[in-house]
Design an enzyme around this catalytic site. Structure first.
Site, mmCIF file in Angstrom:
data_model
loop_
_atom_site.group_PDB
_atom_site.id
_atom_site.type_symbol
_atom_site.label_atom_id
_atom_site.label_comp_id
_atom_site.label_asym_id
_atom_site.label_seq_id
_atom_site.Cartn_x
_atom_site.Cartn_y
_atom_site.Cartn_z
ATOM 1 N N ILE A 37 0.844 -1.200 0.000
ATOM 2 C CA ILE A 37 0.000 0.000 0.000
ATOM 3 C C ILE A 37 0.877 1.248 0.000
ATOM 4 O O ILE A 37 0.709 2.155 -0.826
ATOM 5 C CB ILE A 37 -0.947 0.011 1.229
ATOM 6 C CG1 ILE A 37 -1.802 -1.267 1.271
ATOM 7 C CG2 ILE A 37 -1.828 1.266 1.242
ATOM 8 C CD1 ILE A 37 -2.813 -1.436 0.185
ATOM 9 N N SER A 52 -0.695 -15.227 -0.313
ATOM 10 C CA SER A 52 -0.935 -16.205 -1.394
ATOM 11 C C SER A 52 -0.600 -15.649 -2.771
ATOM 12 O O SER A 52 -0.615 -16.395 -3.753
ATOM 13 C CB SER A 52 -2.396 -16.667 -1.384
ATOM 14 O OG SER A 52 -2.790 -17.105 -0.123
ATOM 15 N N HIS A 54 -7.150 -11.651 -6.793
ATOM 16 C CA HIS A 54 -8.493 -12.232 -6.798
ATOM 17 C C HIS A 54 -9.375 -11.442 -7.765
ATOM 18 O O HIS A 54 -9.240 -10.216 -7.876
ATOM 19 C CB HIS A 54 -9.117 -12.150 -5.400
ATOM 20 C CG HIS A 54 -8.315 -12.836 -4.347
ATOM 21 N ND1 HIS A 54 -8.126 -14.198 -4.307
ATOM 22 C CD2 HIS A 54 -7.649 -12.345 -3.260
ATOM 23 C CE1 HIS A 54 -7.375 -14.516 -3.252
ATOM 24 N NE2 HIS A 54 -7.078 -13.413 -2.606
ATOM 25 N N LYS A 83 -10.954 -17.197 2.829
ATOM 26 C CA LYS A 83 -11.112 -17.904 1.565
ATOM 27 C C LYS A 83 -10.749 -19.376 1.677
ATOM 28 O O LYS A 83 -10.891 -20.120 0.731
ATOM 29 C CB LYS A 83 -10.267 -17.207 0.493
ATOM 30 C CG LYS A 83 -10.955 -15.922 -0.001
ATOM 31 C CD LYS A 83 -10.160 -15.178 -1.024
ATOM 32 C CE LYS A 83 -9.312 -14.076 -0.466
ATOM 33 N NZ LYS A 83 -9.943 -13.138 0.449
ATOM 34 N N ARG A 109 -2.160 -11.308 8.593
ATOM 35 C CA ARG A 109 -3.151 -10.392 8.043
ATOM 36 C C ARG A 109 -3.447 -9.338 9.110
ATOM 37 O O ARG A 109 -3.541 -9.672 10.295
ATOM 38 C CB ARG A 109 -4.453 -11.113 7.693
ATOM 39 C CG ARG A 109 -4.274 -12.355 6.821
ATOM 40 C CD ARG A 109 -5.542 -13.165 6.885
ATOM 41 N NE ARG A 109 -5.518 -14.408 6.138
ATOM 42 C CZ ARG A 109 -5.151 -15.595 6.624
ATOM 43 N NH1 ARG A 109 -4.726 -15.703 7.873
ATOM 44 N NH2 ARG A 109 -5.223 -16.661 5.875
ATOM 45 N N ILE A 157 -5.872 -3.500 6.375
ATOM 46 C CA ILE A 157 -5.819 -3.986 4.991
ATOM 47 C C ILE A 157 -5.421 -5.464 5.020
ATOM 48 O O ILE A 157 -4.265 -5.822 4.775
ATOM 49 C CB ILE A 157 -4.836 -3.148 4.132
ATOM 50 C CG1 ILE A 157 -5.052 -1.646 4.322
ATOM 51 C CG2 ILE A 157 -4.936 -3.552 2.675
ATOM 52 C CD1 ILE A 157 -6.301 -1.085 3.686
ATOM 53 N N SER A 170 -6.758 -9.454 3.636
ATOM 54 C CA SER A 170 -7.076 -9.908 2.283
ATOM 55 C C SER A 170 -8.433 -9.340 1.866
ATOM 56 O O SER A 170 -9.330 -9.257 2.709
ATOM 57 C CB SER A 170 -7.118 -11.438 2.258
ATOM 58 O OG SER A 170 -7.132 -11.874 0.945
ATOM 59 N N CYS A 191 17.773 -26.032 -2.357
ATOM 60 C CA CYS A 191 18.740 -26.091 -1.243
ATOM 61 C C CYS A 191 18.572 -24.907 -0.293
ATOM 62 O O CYS A 191 19.270 -24.827 0.714
ATOM 63 C CB CYS A 191 20.162 -26.214 -1.752
ATOM 64 S SG CYS A 191 20.990 -24.664 -2.076
HETATM 65 C C1 LIG Z 1 -1.628 -15.262 4.877
HETATM 66 C C2 LIG Z 1 -2.044 -14.135 3.981
HETATM 67 C C3 LIG Z 1 -2.553 -14.391 2.711
HETATM 68 C C4 LIG Z 1 -2.947 -13.343 1.889
HETATM 69 N N1 LIG Z 1 -3.299 -13.591 0.593
HETATM 70 C C5 LIG Z 1 -3.656 -12.572 -0.213
HETATM 71 C C6 LIG Z 1 -3.950 -12.792 -1.576
HETATM 72 O O1 LIG Z 1 -3.753 -13.877 -2.110
HETATM 73 N N2 LIG Z 1 -4.422 -11.756 -2.298
HETATM 74 C C7 LIG Z 1 -4.617 -10.520 -1.767
HETATM 75 O O2 LIG Z 1 -5.119 -9.658 -2.464
HETATM 76 N N3 LIG Z 1 -4.263 -10.252 -0.488
HETATM 77 C C8 LIG Z 1 -3.770 -11.245 0.278
HETATM 78 N N4 LIG Z 1 -3.382 -11.007 1.563
HETATM 79 C C9 LIG Z 1 -3.447 -9.633 2.070
HETATM 80 C C10 LIG Z 1 -2.246 -8.806 1.635
HETATM 81 O O3 LIG Z 1 -1.041 -9.518 1.745
HETATM 82 C C11 LIG Z 1 -2.184 -7.559 2.505
HETATM 83 O O4 LIG Z 1 -3.452 -6.955 2.505
HETATM 84 C C12 LIG Z 1 -1.187 -6.551 2.027
HETATM 85 O O5 LIG Z 1 0.076 -7.128 1.824
HETATM 86 C C13 LIG Z 1 -1.107 -5.435 3.061
HETATM 87 O O6 LIG Z 1 -0.163 -4.506 2.647
HETATM 88 P P1 LIG Z 1 0.225 -3.313 3.622
HETATM 89 O O7 LIG Z 1 1.148 -2.454 2.853
HETATM 90 O O8 LIG Z 1 -1.011 -2.715 4.188
HETATM 91 O O9 LIG Z 1 0.918 -4.019 4.870
HETATM 92 P P2 LIG Z 1 2.404 -4.587 5.068
HETATM 93 O O10 LIG Z 1 2.909 -5.269 3.869
HETATM 94 O O11 LIG Z 1 2.393 -5.361 6.336
HETATM 95 O O12 LIG Z 1 3.258 -3.270 5.241
HETATM 96 C C14 LIG Z 1 3.220 -2.476 6.400
HETATM 97 C C15 LIG Z 1 4.599 -1.897 6.590
HETATM 98 O O13 LIG Z 1 4.594 -0.970 7.650
HETATM 99 C C16 LIG Z 1 5.833 -1.055 8.324
HETATM 100 N N5 LIG Z 1 5.700 -0.480 9.648
HETATM 101 C C17 LIG Z 1 4.975 -0.929 10.687
HETATM 102 N N6 LIG Z 1 5.133 -0.130 11.756
HETATM 103 C C18 LIG Z 1 5.968 0.865 11.384
HETATM 104 C C19 LIG Z 1 6.523 1.995 12.047
HETATM 105 N N7 LIG Z 1 6.263 2.260 13.336
HETATM 106 N N8 LIG Z 1 7.359 2.820 11.359
HETATM 107 C C20 LIG Z 1 7.662 2.574 10.062
HETATM 108 N N9 LIG Z 1 7.174 1.490 9.387
HETATM 109 C C21 LIG Z 1 6.324 0.652 10.036
HETATM 110 C C22 LIG Z 1 6.083 -2.560 8.348
HETATM 111 O O14 LIG Z 1 7.447 -2.887 8.603
HETATM 112 C C23 LIG Z 1 5.625 -2.973 6.954
HETATM 113 O O15 LIG Z 1 6.679 -2.972 6.010
HETATM 114 C C24 LIG Z 1 -2.910 -12.021 2.373
HETATM 115 C C25 LIG Z 1 -2.356 -11.761 3.641
HETATM 116 C C26 LIG Z 1 -1.872 -12.804 4.409
HETATM 117 C C27 LIG Z 1 -1.176 -12.503 5.690
#
Ligand SMILES: Cc1cc2nc3c(=O)[nH]c(=O)nc-3n(C[C@H](O)[C@H](O)[C@H](O)COP(=O)(O)OP(=O)(O)OC[C@H]3O[C@@H](n4cnc5c(N)ncnc54)[C@H](O)[C@@H]3O)c2cc1C
Length: 489
Positions: A12, A45, A49, A253, A314, A339, A341, A440
């Site tokens: 995001i 995953s 979707h 899912k 998640r 945010i 899945s 490996c």
């Molecule tokens: C098991 C699993 C399966 C999933 N499968 C799917 C799928 O197949 N399709 C799909 O659409 N979605 C899927 N999702 C959901 C998707 O992966 C997430 O919604 C998405 O990656 C969220 O992105 P994000 O940027 O919000 O969070 P993140 O990728 O967690 O990024 C948040 C960032 O904030 C940083 N941060 C936290 N605190 C601080 C701080 N104090 N200061 C600075 N940085 C900080 C963290 O280090 C991290 O890098 C899945 C999620 C999981 C866990």
């Protein structure tokens, strides 16, 4: 002083940084970890979707449907992989068939291409469906990506276009300066001022918001919901060729099988709410549940060919839906929180919405005329053979094999080190060029990657970390003062 500070460089934060870098705005991207895409974006995953799953009227439905439509072109533009696999949602009982038909109607209402298949029609496409499968819905537009590949590509373009990315910069405090529109953000390495904040901190987003919230209690809470996986080796005979989902339940899912863009098979995830926001360990119970449940939909999973297991968290919000809005009590503070899945599938649409509907209230969106596009990474396995041969002729490092399992050359590793947002750690190289992703798991190539990193970054091998500052690989040389002993050898 920045116009906008984005906290968190997951998918995001990276989409927002890159999309905002199109405009004449000064943007700061703060990430607590040693690399971008180390949170949920690295452990999921990887499925785009189609958008039939989320409930009507939710942000999840709105952003998933729109995001899925955007990905194909975006991946082409960024030079990253998008595998249009398609998917089957499979029913195994009359009750599930009823739910499946409701899903089919919902997909049609949302203009998502979908088709109901009999068991025999489904088996023609996927011979390894279990004996229990009675009916399936085909979703031809479902695809898979490499989530960290796209996040890194986005971060690269953002930085090329002026975004200031600060890694290893955990935000520890935010204050709104009295009688101003200015936020002061504290990290251990520096203090920054900004006119607006976008909170994309994944499982920590509620804590970030609590730093500025005017109320007594934070307006939302995030619970980490862990999902565990098996990764199966690349095999000549594929178990499945597309994503196979069970009919979804209230907790998600369900346990699915999906090919990855690089030819592995992923089996998982389970769903368990936990307290630990760093709890990405796998468990015997979680993985045995995965193994048991996949048998309901897919047979002949080669569990003797597992090469790795992993877990991701998640960011489950207490409201059930994504929280994408300007905070009611703190103007110019925008939450992109809860945010879970389908956050990956929705990410480009969330970024688009935040910029056009919220950021535009406070800043004029004047496009830069000279927006720069990244050059795709040099991946020999994605090149036509003539191009590959030409590259090897020009630069012999592309003939020097470093990772035997994935067939990654020194040239490919040098390419990912010497780029914007280049790799600085063993894990950073692994995420960008794939050495260590194979059978490996780095046993052969990891010492060579350490050597290359040390040489190229001009530091000692003992300074090279696996990932963050604590992940020390080498503490010193053994036998550094060994003189050969009595035999003098
Ligand atoms: C098991 C699993 C399966 C999933 N499968 C799917 C799928 O197949 N399709 C799909 O659409 N979605 C899927 N999702 C959901 C998707 O992966 C997430 O919604 C998405 O990656 C969220 O992105 P994000 O940027 O919000 O969070 P993140 O990728 O967690 O990024 C948040 C960032 O904030 C940083 N941060 C936290 N605190 C601080 C701080 N104090 N200061 C600075 N940085 C900080 C963290 O280090 C991290 O890098 C899945 C999620 C999981 C866990």
């Amino acid at each position: 002083m920045y116009d906008i500070c984005i906290i968190g460089a997951g998918i995001i934060g990276c989409f927002l940084a890159r999309d905002l870098s199109r405009y004449r705005l000064s943007v700061l991207l703060l990430e607590k970890d040693a690399d971008v895409a180390n949170g949920a974006t690295m452990a999921n995953s990887a499925i785009i979707h189609a958008g039939d799953d989320p409930e009507d009227g939710t942000y999840k439905a709105r952003f998933n449907v729109r995001g899925a439509l955007m990905y194909r072109d975006l991946c082409r533009e960024l030079g990253v992989a998008f595998l249009e696999t398609s998917a089957l949602v499979v029913a195994t009982s009359p009750e599930e068939e009823t739910t499946l038909m409701m899903r089919y109607e919902r997909a049609c209402r949302r203009n998502i291409p979908a088709r109901i298949l009999s068991r025999d029609e489904a088996l023609e496409k996927e011979p390894n469906l279990s004996d229990l499968v009675t009916m399936a819905m085909e979703l031809p537009t479902t695809g898979v990506i490499c989530p960290w590949e796209i996040a890194i590509a986005l971060a690269e373009e953002a930085v090329m276009n002026g975004t200031d990315l600060r890694l290893e910069s955990p935000v520890t405090g935010i204050v709104r300066l009295p009688d101003t529109d200015i936020f002061r953000i504290t990290t251990p390495g520096g203090i920054y001022e900004t006119r607006s904040v976008i909170n994309c901190a994944g499982v920590y987003a509620d804590r970030i918001y609590a730093m500025v919230s005017q109320g007594d209690a934070p307006g939302f809470t995030v619970t980490p919901r862990r999902g565990e996986y098996y990764v199966i080796d690349k095999l000549r005979e594929k178990t499945v060729n597309r994503v196979i989902y069970p009919v979804p339940s209230s907790v998600g899912k369900g346990i699915l099988a999906t090919p990855t863009v690089d030819g592995n098979l992923l089996i998982g995830p389970n769903a368990l709410d936990i307290d630990d926001r760093e709890g990405i360990n796998t468990t015997a119970e979680g993985l045995s549940l995965v193994r048991e449940k996949i048998g309901k939909t897919v047979r002949n999973v080669p569990f003797d060919k597992i090469i790795r297991q992993f877990a991701g968290l998640r960011a489950k919000g207490n409201g059930g839906d994504f929280l994408v809005e300007e905070a009611g009590d703190v103007k110019r503070f925008i939450n992109a929180a809860c945010i879970d899945s389908p956050g990956l599938s929705s990410a480009p649409a969330i970024s688009e919405y935040i910029i056009t509907e919220i950021v535009s209230r406070y800043f004029s969106l004047i496009e830069k005329e000279d927006f720069l596009h990244r050059r795709p990474t040099l991946r020999l396995d994605r090149m036509p053979s003539a191009e590959r041969e030409e590259l090897v002729r020009r630069d012999p490092t592309f003939a020097h094999m470093i990772c035997r399992c994935e067939k990654i050359t020194e040239g490919e590793i040098l390419d990912v080190i010497h780029r914007e947002v280049g790799a600085r750690t063993v894990k950073g190289v692994k995420k960008r060029a794939r050495p260590g992703m194979g059978r490996c798991q780095g046993g052969f190539c990891e010492p060579r990657v350490v050597e290359i990193l040390a040489r190229e970054l001009g530091v000692a091998k003992t300074d090279i970390r696996y990932d963050d500052a604590e992940s020390v690989l080498l503490t010193g040389e053994t036998k550094a003062d060994f003189d050969g002993g009595e035999a003098g050898v």
